[in-house]
Design a protein around this motif. Sequence first.
Motif, PDB file in Angstrom:
ATOM      1  N   THR A  15       0.853  -1.184   0.000  1.00 47.96           N
ATOM      2  CA  THR A  15       0.000   0.000   0.000  1.00 47.96           C
ATOM      3  C   THR A  15       0.892   1.238   0.000  1.00 47.96           C
ATOM      4  O   THR A  15       2.099   1.139   0.252  1.00 47.96           O
ATOM      5  CB  THR A  15      -0.914   0.031   1.246  1.00 47.96           C
ATOM      6  OG1 THR A  15      -0.098   0.225   2.396  1.00 47.96           O
ATOM      7  CG2 THR A  15      -1.732  -1.247   1.360  1.00 47.96           C
ATOM      8  N   PRO A  16       0.324   2.415  -0.242  1.00 52.54           N
ATOM      9  CA  PRO A  16       1.138   3.630  -0.209  1.00 52.54           C
ATOM     10  C   PRO A  16       1.807   3.858   1.155  1.00 52.54           C
ATOM     11  O   PRO A  16       2.843   4.517   1.224  1.00 52.54           O
ATOM     12  CB  PRO A  16       0.136   4.748  -0.511  1.00 52.54           C
ATOM     13  CG  PRO A  16      -0.958   4.084  -1.263  1.00 52.54           C
ATOM     14  CD  PRO A  16      -1.055   2.695  -0.683  1.00 52.54           C
ATOM     15  N   GLU A  17       1.259   3.287   2.212  1.00 53.39           N
ATOM     16  CA  GLU A  17       1.800   3.478   3.559  1.00 53.39           C
ATOM     17  C   GLU A  17       2.905   2.490   3.922  1.00 53.39           C
ATOM     18  O   GLU A  17       3.526   2.611   4.978  1.00 53.39           O
ATOM     19  CB  GLU A  17       0.670   3.365   4.597  1.00 53.39           C
ATOM     20  CG  GLU A  17      -0.376   4.450   4.477  1.00 53.39           C
ATOM     21  CD  GLU A  17      -1.388   4.187   3.357  1.00 53.39           C
ATOM     22  OE1 GLU A  17      -1.655   3.005   3.046  1.00 53.39           O
ATOM     23  OE2 GLU A  17      -1.888   5.171   2.780  1.00 53.39           O
ATOM     24  N   ILE A  37       1.355  -1.049  -6.183  1.00 52.34           N
ATOM     25  CA  ILE A  37       0.807  -0.401  -4.988  1.00 52.34           C
ATOM     26  C   ILE A  37      -0.711  -0.406  -5.129  1.00 52.34           C
ATOM     27  O   ILE A  37      -1.242   0.070  -6.130  1.00 52.34           O
ATOM     28  CB  ILE A  37       1.354   1.024  -4.820  1.00 52.34           C
ATOM     29  CG1 ILE A  37       2.870   0.958  -4.656  1.00 52.34           C
ATOM     30  CG2 ILE A  37       0.691   1.719  -3.634  1.00 52.34           C
ATOM     31  CD1 ILE A  37       3.536   2.299  -4.515  1.00 52.34           C
ATOM     32  N   GLY A  72       4.317   5.268  -1.158  1.00 49.23           N
ATOM     33  CA  GLY A  72       3.568   6.304  -1.855  1.00 49.23           C
ATOM     34  C   GLY A  72       4.380   7.533  -2.195  1.00 49.23           C
ATOM     35  O   GLY A  72       4.015   8.283  -3.112  1.00 49.23           O
ATOM     36  N   GLN A  77       3.145   6.910 -10.999  1.00 51.52           N
ATOM     37  CA  GLN A  77       1.721   6.991 -11.314  1.00 51.52           C
ATOM     38  C   GLN A  77       1.511   8.100 -12.317  1.00 51.52           C
ATOM     39  O   GLN A  77       2.354   8.995 -12.372  1.00 51.52           O
ATOM     40  CB  GLN A  77       0.895   7.203 -10.055  1.00 51.52           C
ATOM     41  CG  GLN A  77       1.189   8.466  -9.317  1.00 51.52           C
ATOM     42  CD  GLN A  77       0.270   8.623  -8.094  1.00 51.52           C
ATOM     43  OE1 GLN A  77      -0.662   7.891  -7.866  1.00 51.52           O
ATOM     44  NE2 GLN A  77       0.560   9.632  -7.318  1.00 51.52           N
TER      45      GLN A  77
END
Length: 145
Positions: A15-17, A37, A72, A77
């Motif tokens: 995840t971004p975290e 992600i 993140g 992106q």
Amino acid sequence: MLIEEVMTREPVCCTPETGLQEVAKMMVEHDCGEIPIVQSATNRRVLGVVTDRDIVSRVVAQGKNPLDQKAGTCMSQPVVTVRTGQSVDDCILVMEANRIRRVPVVDDAGLVRGIVSQADIAQHASNASTGELVNKVSQAGAAKS
């Protein structure tokens, strides 16, 4: 041949975290250079990708401490993807056009189902297709991932 036949299924995601040290450990443990992600452990909608190159160029080269960073902060992106029903030839065209070495495979809902690398293509496609892919992705200007 469909992309589903050559992709690595259910790739490890973060995840971004997720901390970058954990991302790097995932890359080592799973012998890969890109981690998709996703929104959460239960929602695998792809938000971006983080590559070994992203970590080096967007964190280490900028003098930031990777131990203090999250996925993140350096993810690429918007993410380029291919769909599960597409052909290997379609995937090759996407990789060439975007000059990327790896591409997540998503279903119609945008959930990660796999990932395809140049090595996957090399194992299953013709030598001509593989050679053209490597040539186009490796041209001056450096690949994105």
